[in-house]
Design an enzyme around this catalytic site. Structure first.
Site, PDB file in Angstrom:
ATOM      1  N   HIS A  97      12.999 -27.787 -14.724  1.00 32.88           N
ATOM      2  CA  HIS A  97      13.848 -28.659 -13.669  1.00 32.88           C
ATOM      3  C   HIS A  97      14.051 -28.441 -12.213  1.00 32.88           C
ATOM      4  O   HIS A  97      14.496 -28.754 -11.384  1.00 32.88           O
ATOM      5  CB  HIS A  97      15.109 -28.233 -14.341  1.00 32.88           C
ATOM      6  CG  HIS A  97      15.760 -28.493 -15.695  1.00 32.88           C
ATOM      7  ND1 HIS A  97      16.510 -29.515 -15.886  1.00 32.88           N
ATOM      8  CD2 HIS A  97      15.349 -27.601 -17.589  1.00 32.88           C
ATOM      9  CE1 HIS A  97      16.484 -29.381 -17.538  1.00 32.88           C
ATOM     10  NE2 HIS A  97      15.855 -28.488 -17.753  1.00 32.88           N
ATOM     11  N   GLU A 110      -5.013 -11.151  -4.160  1.00 27.66           N
ATOM     12  CA  GLU A 110      -5.361  -9.859  -3.537  1.00 27.66           C
ATOM     13  C   GLU A 110      -6.747  -9.638  -4.416  1.00 27.66           C
ATOM     14  O   GLU A 110      -8.023  -9.790  -3.209  1.00 27.66           O
ATOM     15  CB  GLU A 110      -4.582  -8.321  -3.595  1.00 27.66           C
ATOM     16  CG  GLU A 110      -4.488  -8.003  -2.463  1.00 27.66           C
ATOM     17  CD  GLU A 110      -3.639  -6.910  -2.144  1.00 27.66           C
ATOM     18  OE1 GLU A 110      -2.668  -7.009  -2.080  1.00 27.66           O
ATOM     19  OE2 GLU A 110      -4.254  -6.242  -3.381  1.00 27.66           O
ATOM     20  N   LYS A 161      -0.322  -5.076   9.613  1.00 31.85           N
ATOM     21  CA  LYS A 161      -0.457  -3.974   9.698  1.00 31.85           C
ATOM     22  C   LYS A 161      -0.366  -4.028  10.727  1.00 31.85           C
ATOM     23  O   LYS A 161       0.260  -2.888  12.163  1.00 31.85           O
ATOM     24  CB  LYS A 161      -1.493  -3.335   8.871  1.00 31.85           C
ATOM     25  CG  LYS A 161      -0.369  -2.968   7.385  1.00 31.85           C
ATOM     26  CD  LYS A 161      -1.640  -2.129   6.407  1.00 31.85           C
ATOM     27  CE  LYS A 161      -0.947  -3.113   4.595  1.00 31.85           C
ATOM     28  NZ  LYS A 161      -2.503  -1.206   4.216  1.00 31.85           N
TER      29      LYS A 161
HETATM   30  O1  PA5 Z   1      -3.504  -3.516  -4.559  1.00 31.83           O
HETATM   31  C1  PA5 Z   1      -3.480  -2.881  -3.375  1.00 31.83           C
HETATM   32  O2  PA5 Z   1      -4.721  -1.916  -3.542  1.00 31.83           O
HETATM   33  C2  PA5 Z   1      -2.348  -2.860  -2.915  1.00 31.83           C
HETATM   34  O3  PA5 Z   1      -1.589  -3.880  -3.410  1.00 31.83           O
HETATM   35  C3  PA5 Z   1      -2.193  -1.579  -2.697  1.00 31.83           C
HETATM   36  O4  PA5 Z   1      -1.811  -1.263  -3.742  1.00 31.83           O
HETATM   37  C4  PA5 Z   1      -0.550  -1.398  -1.973  1.00 31.83           C
HETATM   38  O5  PA5 Z   1      -0.595  -1.794  -0.744  1.00 31.83           O
HETATM   39  C5  PA5 Z   1       0.596  -0.446  -1.451  1.00 31.83           C
HETATM   40  O6  PA5 Z   1      -1.294   0.577  -1.459  1.00 31.83           O
HETATM   41  P1  PA5 Z   1      -0.890   1.924  -1.278  1.00 31.83           P
HETATM   42  O7  PA5 Z   1      -0.821   2.049  -2.818  1.00 31.83           O
HETATM   43  O8  PA5 Z   1      -1.874   2.664  -0.124  1.00 31.83           O
HETATM   44  O9  PA5 Z   1       0.736   2.656  -0.470  1.00 31.83           O
END
Ligand code: PA5
Length: 446
Positions: A307, A286, A421
């Protein structure tokens, strides 16, 4: 030493000039991070967190964990992405992937709200039947769909079981300090709340209440976890590439990436590291995968995956390198005994520990893989303690930030996560998405 980077298996893949050439860029990245002048500089609160975390809240987390341990059989942790992976990884690493099945005095802990599977959620509801249940709802934004759905279902279960007032004493919310739907709801219903600091993004938040409350409920020592992270913060703040293993790791993975090694495979020989691999994949995937750039983070557990994925790593496309995480100690040891009949032919291993055999598996594999054209970086970690984990977490967080700056991206945002989303909301008919709904449906039903 808590952690040490070993680069001997990079011989022939990275030369001294390349390393020298990247050193000034690392220094620049270090300055950008420490002076707060780099991209995404509103989200670098995690850098000093191990030293200046909220001590009052830390005590509240410990008190809440003590209460949960005393009145709860099943602790349900609701969250997705950075709001779940770190806590789960830490519990599996420190305790066990079989934590729930092992004899213990702490509650079973289940993670939900990290998918939209009704089968998974329904199964968890069944597991709660006849049990005392508490919930930790974790969402920084407070609006993420997956955890919000699970929270609605579990809140309903608790209100039915304990009444609204009783339920309120068993619901803990970890979210923004002041804003968001979850914060509003928690304040209205009187749930205890913990904070995800404004300047710490989801995937960098495991050392905040996001990770600390569930980890404390498992019986792990969160004080020692923070001490390990604080030690890493101290030791990994030196701008000199030669003296900073975190920066060396960030530099080397970028050198390899620039030479066409586009996939980094994180490998461990310990099954309890599986979820740490998932946490690491989210952190790096990310943070770096944007603007058409970024190493693709993959993971394997050896010897299990020797394996399965071992064949590809040995002889498939030569676009990958491995980072192996090795531990200097084991949690428990088993030695092989001699067998009078030796039907299985294993007497040559009699008297040998499994740790020794695992070490030979690593040595054989690293030589085979490097012979096959796969560079290997090796991280040696002292043990499976809370301190070592805190150190390791901080090591990877900082390496990820420095690495992102070397790549020229903002390592603290995730704009691409929004695309699915928007489409999902439109297709579900969320108010405000009417136009997109029509356009998307036309594409699906063409
Ligand atoms: O790293 C990030 O920002 C994301 O992976 C969020 O943790 C994830 O989308 C969850 O978001 P939130 O904590 O707002 O529900």
């Amino acid at each position: 030493m808590t952690l040490r980077l070993d680069t001997q298996h990079l011989a022939g893949f990275v030369c001294a000039e390349e390393y020298k050439a990247i050193a000034p860029q690392v220094e620049c990245a270090h300055r950008a991070l420490h002076e707060g002048t780099g991209l995404g500089n509103g989200f670098i609160g995690w850098v000093d967190l191990p030293a200046n975390y909220d001590k009052e809240e830390f005590q509240r987390i410990k008190a809440a964990a003590a209460k949960i341990k005393s009145d709860t059989d099943v602790f349900i942790v609701i969250g997705i992405g950075g709001s779940y992976l770190g806590a789960r990884a830490a519990i599996e690493f420190i305790k066990s992937p079989n934590y729930n099945a092992l004899p213990k005095k702490t509650p079973d802990i289940y993670f939900t709200g990290n998918s939209i599977s009704s089968s998974a959620l329904a199964e968890l509801l069944q597991l709660c039947e006849g049990k005392e249940v508490s919930i930790n709802m974790i969402s920084k934004s407070g609006t993420t769909t997956e955890p919000a759905i699970a929270f609605r279902v579990f809140r309903g279960l608790l209100e039915k079981k304990y009444g609204k007032e009783g339920a309120a004493k068993r619901i803990y919310c970890t979210t923004d300090r002041a804003k968001g739907t979850l914060k509003q709801l928690a304040d209205k219903e009187g749930y205890e709340t913990f904070v995800v600091p404004d300047d710490v993004g989801g995937r960098y938040s495991v050392l905040t209440a996001v990770g600390l409350l569930p980890i404390a409920v498992s019986g792990a020592d969160i004080g020692r976890l923070m001490q390990g992270a604080a030690k890493a913060r101290e030791e990994l703040s030196c701008p000199d590439l030669e003296k900073n293993d975190c920066y060396r790791y960030a530099a080397l993975r970028n050198i390899l990436y620039r030479k066409g090694k586009e996939i980094e495979v994180l490998a461990s020989y310990e099954p309890c590291y599986t979820l740490m691999c998932e946490w690491w994949k989210q952190l790096f995937g990310e943070s770096e995968g944007k603007d058409g750039k970024g190493l693709f983070p993959a993971s394997v557990i050896f010897s299990t995956d020797l394996h399965s994925m071992g064949q590809y790593i040995q002889q498939g496309r030569r676009s990958l390198f491995e980072t192996v995480v090795l531990f200097d100690a084991v949690k428990q040891e088993i030695c092989l005994e001699s067998d009078a009949e030796n039907v299985d032919g294993l007497n040559f291993l009699a008297g040998k520990s499994m740790a020794y055999i695992n070490e030979k598996a690593f040595e054989g594999t690293v030589l085979a893989h490097t012979d096959g054209g796969v560079p290997n970086l090796v991280l040696h970690v002292r043990d499976f303690s809370e301190e070592s984990l805190g150190y390791l977490i901080y090591f990877f967080e900082k390496a990820c930030a420095i690495s992102g700056y070397l790549l020229g991206v903002n390592p603290f945002d995730q704009p691409g996560v929004e695309s699915y989303k928007k489409n999902m909301f439109a297709l579900l008919g969320k108010p405000g998405y009417e136009e997109q709904k029509e356009a998307l449906e036309a594409r699906l039903h063409r």
